[in-house]
Scaffold this motif. Structure first.
Motif, PDB file in Angstrom:
ATOM      1  N   LEU A 133       0.842  -1.197   0.000  1.00 27.58           N
ATOM      2  CA  LEU A 133       0.000   0.000   0.000  1.00 27.58           C
ATOM      3  C   LEU A 133       0.877   1.247   0.000  1.00 27.58           C
ATOM      4  CD1 LEU A 133      -2.878  -0.850   2.519  1.00 27.58           C
ATOM      5  CD2 LEU A 133      -3.001  -0.733   0.044  1.00 27.58           C
ATOM      6  N   VAL A 186      -7.401  -1.132   3.432  1.00 36.06           N
ATOM      7  CA  VAL A 186      -7.500  -1.490   2.013  1.00 36.06           C
ATOM      8  C   VAL A 186      -8.694  -0.795   1.355  1.00 36.06           C
ATOM      9  CG1 VAL A 186      -7.737  -3.383   0.387  1.00 36.06           C
ATOM     10  CG2 VAL A 186      -6.255  -3.630   2.364  1.00 36.06           C
ATOM     11  N   PRO A 231      -5.407  -1.257  -4.659  1.00 40.33           N
ATOM     12  CA  PRO A 231      -5.392  -1.740  -3.263  1.00 40.33           C
ATOM     13  C   PRO A 231      -5.889  -3.173  -3.119  1.00 40.33           C
ATOM     14  CG  PRO A 231      -6.342   0.455  -3.397  1.00 40.33           C
ATOM     15  CD  PRO A 231      -6.146   0.005  -4.811  1.00 40.33           C
ATOM     16  N   ALA A 253      -8.042   2.937   1.355  1.00 37.14           N
ATOM     17  CA  ALA A 253      -7.109   3.397   0.320  1.00 37.14           C
ATOM     18  C   ALA A 253      -7.798   3.408  -1.037  1.00 37.14           C
ATOM     19  CB  ALA A 253      -5.883   2.492   0.281  1.00 37.14           C
TER      20      ALA A 253
END
Lengths: 402, 421
Positions: free
Chosen positions: B60, B222, B308, B225
């Motif tokens: 990430l 996740v 992501p 993002a």
């Protein structure tokens, strides 16, 4: 523009925080004795036995064990520098390197030698580091079998320097019969299988589940297998039905297995989870992960499982929080070997070739710090007597154990 | 069929992929001589999760930098800074301070990378490599002053630190809710021992039982993002810096500022990954403990196609064999994973064949046959295989997936305001 400013303010704030924390720390560091100091002027001992400190006192770290016979050893090392060349990671590994450092520290304490330390940063640097040491010191210690690869070039280039390398016999097996590489290189080997036998005895006596574990650092060198063989043989001498689960962290030539506490912790958790309640790690730094795993598993499951340390007395080095999980340690007296290599050099008795430190010579042993095995030391000492007398011959190859 | 699958909403696609993965695992372990249950056990998914989190955070981290057009090969070094800073933060204020300081430590590395690459136009790879070399030296220097002399501390190691609290989710795994012990739904279904269904529940339970809050927070990052990058103004500006900075600048977007933001966030996430390694995986800071996970995170980023969700799948794919292999005390799990590789390669062969990529199909099919022979002729896997598996997975995946990947167009190029690329 406003955004730029807020970002800058954030950074400035961070800088202040770091600076503030830093001040705290400076205070604690000054208070604590710096055991890792590399150069110290020795204290001089007068004939009356009084110690007059002419310079900062010589400090030997708390966790260093006494050297048998050191008090009677007399030699003058003033002005002599010992080239102490560590294995990867160097002083502070709480294990193998710290043991070598202790031997040199005691030599500084008793004989007043100076110590010049080098820690290699990678495998390729080893020969260079030995050469660098040889240019500045008449006696060079190389801690670890990996230094063997640098020979014979290094010892031939420096005929006036004595080299002492741990964990290798310093024999050239390419020659028939095998002969020492040079007449100025000593190999210091240990009977690790005999020491491991002792902690195997302790593990079997302390195990309530009848299942114990062994974590090896790197398989395929033939070194760690000796630990495994001794451990299993020792455990089976107490309880022939005991189950031993073994796992190696990595395989030669991947040496990560000696420096992966995270993997050691995961493996230990798996072993404890499958019912092993005592685990022995012969894996350098990886072993400290095992103790962390023992603590985590014990707390999560409301039981008490044990770890067994290796090389140094790990009870003294793991830190207070993990101490309750260190049952005992298999002590390999690298310190004894290093100390006497320096002593032999100073007294002119330095010998080349292999020099074995077994149970009878005080080269291996077990620790009792913490007092967790006080109730079974009789049985362990009985095992020592059996090995020393030759009644028990400890195997060195785990595949030969039925 | 594949096209219809691609049209499903994201949650459905991910659930279907996960179910398929567990189905394959159930078959593979049922076929193993003597039978196995541990490939789909909660221990297996718990270990997968633990070993995936640092890779996920690094991936990430790479995502934010590369979406802004900065190649961040310094992730490894930033993770190293995070391990040290995490331990330092813990010793000066507990686990949450460790998370914060670990994050800041990594962010400092990211900032350095941004200053070098954005302001001073240094080549991205050169700056990244420099950070990877600088970080280990810096933390050893700092340790001498911060950790040496403390109980259990030295220049290469910090005293013992602890992770964030472990939680067991109520209802799903029978965690406590205000002192009331909730029913353990997943646990009871697992107890019924039904093929596949019990495997799914056991595997899911690993995500819910004794899991660190740190892990849960990372998993939550996740979707966060994805939302940030694809749905917000912030994300749009970040992406224009990585796709077409000249166009962005002409519309009034400050590209330099976007690149700074992306790279500092990148370092912060990598630093979190480092803090996770020190706090959760190891229990102390230890020199050299990152062990290439920054680079594996980069591989996860590429495999995940700079998205992501893709990074998450890649992290699981890399973390699973690692965790399983470590917990494999008798070599049988790893042996079963050989069959998993066979299935994966066979699937690649079939898909490549249908896409008329003959070379890929033959290559994958041949490798599948080779692994199948290996599987059939042995009973346990050799010692070295567990350690090689994650890297072999990376290689196989990248060899066959790389043609379908699309990186940000201006990724890695040095952008000078007012000049065409």
């Amino acid at each position: 523009m406003r955004k730029h400013l807020s970002f800058a303010v954030l950074l400035a704030a961070f800088a202040l925080v770091v600076a503030a924390c830093g001040d705290d720390d400076a205070a604690t560091t000054t208070a604590a004795p710096t055991t890792a100091a590399t150069t110290t002027t020795a204290a001089t001992t007068t004939s009356a036995g009084e110690t007059t400190t002419t310079a900062p006192a010589v400090v030997v770290p708390d966790f260093c064990l006494e050297i048998p016979g050191a008090a009677e050893a007399v030699a003058d090392g003033t002005g002599v520098t010992v080239g102490l060349t560590f294995d990867l990671l160097g002083r502070g590994d709480q294990s193998f390197n710290d043991a070598a450092a202790c031997g040199a520290d005691w030599a500084r304490f008793y004989f007043g030698v100076g110590i010049n330390e080098i820690t290699p940063t990678d495998e390729a640097a080893r020969a260079t580091d030995l050469q660098l040491q040889a240019e500045n010191s008449p006696i060079v210690i190389g801690n670890g079998f990996s230094f063997e690869a640098a020979f014979p070039a290094v010892c031939e280039n420096n005929p006036d320097v004595n080299f002492a390398i741990t964990d290798t016999s310093m024999l050239n097996f390419g020659a028939t019969p095998p002969a020492p590489y040079c007449d100025n290189a000593r190999g210091m080997v240990f009977a690790e299988h005999e020491g491991s036998y002792l902690v195997g005895v302790a593990a079997a006596l302390k195990s309530e589940t009848g299942k114990i574990g062994f974590i090896g650092g790197v398989s395929g060198i033939g070194l760690i297998e000796k630990f495994e063989a001794g451990f299993i043989a020792g455990a089976k001498s107490i309880n022939p039905d005991i189950e031993v689960v073994s796992e190696y962290v990595s395989a030669f030539p991947d040496f990560a297995g000696f420096a992966s506490p995270d993997r050691g912790k995961e493996i230990a958790l798996a072993m404890y989870g499958e019912g092993a309640d005592v685990v022995y790690a012969a894996a350098g730094l990886t072993g400290s992960g095992m103790f962390a795993g023992a603590k985590e598993y014990s707390e999560a499951n409301d039981v008490h499982v044990w770890g067994i340390g290796v090389d140094s007395d790990q009870y003294l080095t793991v830190g207070e929080e993990l101490q309750p999980y260190v049952l005992t340690s298999m002590i390999k007296r690298v310190d004894v070997a290093v100390f006497y290599a320096i002593y032999d050099h100073l007294t002119g008795n330095f010998t080349a070739g292999p020099s074995t430190y077994d149970l009878a010579a005080g080269g291996v042993g077990y620790s009792t710090s913490g007092g967790f095995i006080d109730d079974i030391t009789d049985q362990i000492d009985a095992a020592i007597a059996q090995i020393v007398s030759g009644e028990v011959v400890v195997p060195t190859d785990p595949t030969t154990i039925p | 069929m594949l096209r219809r699958f691609a049209a499903l909403p994201a949650w459905a696609r991910y659930s279907a992929a996960a179910a398929l993965g567990i189905l394959v695992l159930s078959f593979v372990q049922a076929l193993e001589p003597g039978g196995l249950e541990r490939l789909t056990s909660e221990n297996a998914s718990g270990a997968m999760l633990r070993w995936s989190v640092p890779i996920l955070l690094a991936g990430l981290g790479g995502l934010f930098a590369e979406r802004a057009g900065v190649v961040n090969i310094g992730l490894e070094g930033m993770m190293v800074l995070g391990t040290w800073a995490g331990a330092y933060g813990y010793l000066h204020g507990g686990p949450w301070m460790a998370v914060l300081v670990g994050l800041l430590g990594g962010a400092v590395g990211g900032l350095l990378h941004a200053i070098a690459t954005v302001t001073f136009k240094v080549d991205h790879i050169v700056s990244g490599v420099a950070i990877n070399i600088l970080a280990p030296g810096l933390v050893r220097f700092l340790s001498q002053y911060a950790f040496a002399g403390a109980s259990g501390g030295s220049i290469t190691q910090s005293p013992v630190i602890h992770g964030l609290p472990l939680v067991t989710v109520p209802f799903l795994a029978g965690g406590d809710l205000f002192g009331w012990k909730t029913p353990d739904i997943l646990g009871s279904i697992t107890g019924w021992n039904i093929f596949f269904l019990s495997d799914i529940t056991a595997f899911m339970r690993g995500f819910a039982v004794n899991v660190s809050i740190f892990t849960l927070l990372t998993l939550a990052m996740v979707p966060a993002a994805a939302w940030l990058i694809w749905k917000t103004r912030f994300g749009l500006r970040l992406r224009i810096a990585g796709e077409h900075p000249v166009a962005g600048e002409s519309l009034g977007v400050n590209i330099y500022w976007q690149k700074y933001k992306g790279t500092v966030i990148s370092g912060a996430l990598a630093g979190l990954g480092g803090a996770f390694i020190a706090m959760e995986l190891t229990g102390f800071y230890r020199e050299g403990q990152v062990q290439g996970r920054g680079f594996i995170g980069l591989a996860a980023l590429i495999f995940g196609n700079w998205r992501p969700g893709g990074v998450l799948i890649a992290a699981f794919l890399f973390g699973y064999p690692f965790g399983t292999a470590l917990r494999d005390l008798d070599g049988r799990s790893t042996h079963a994973l050989l069959l998993l590789i066979v299935v994966g390669l066979a699937a690649i062969a079939v898909v490549s064949f249908r896409r008329a990529k003959r070379v890929d199909a033959i290559l994958a099919g041949g490798m599948a046959a080779g692994f199948l022979v290996w599987y059939l002729l042995t009973e346990t896997a050799p010692d070295w295989l567990p350690n090689a598996l994650p890297f072999a997975t990376v290689l196989i995946v990248l060899v066959f997936a790389s043609q379908r990947l699309r990186m940000p167009v201006a990724d890695g190029r040095i952008y000078v305001r007012g000049e065409e690329l």
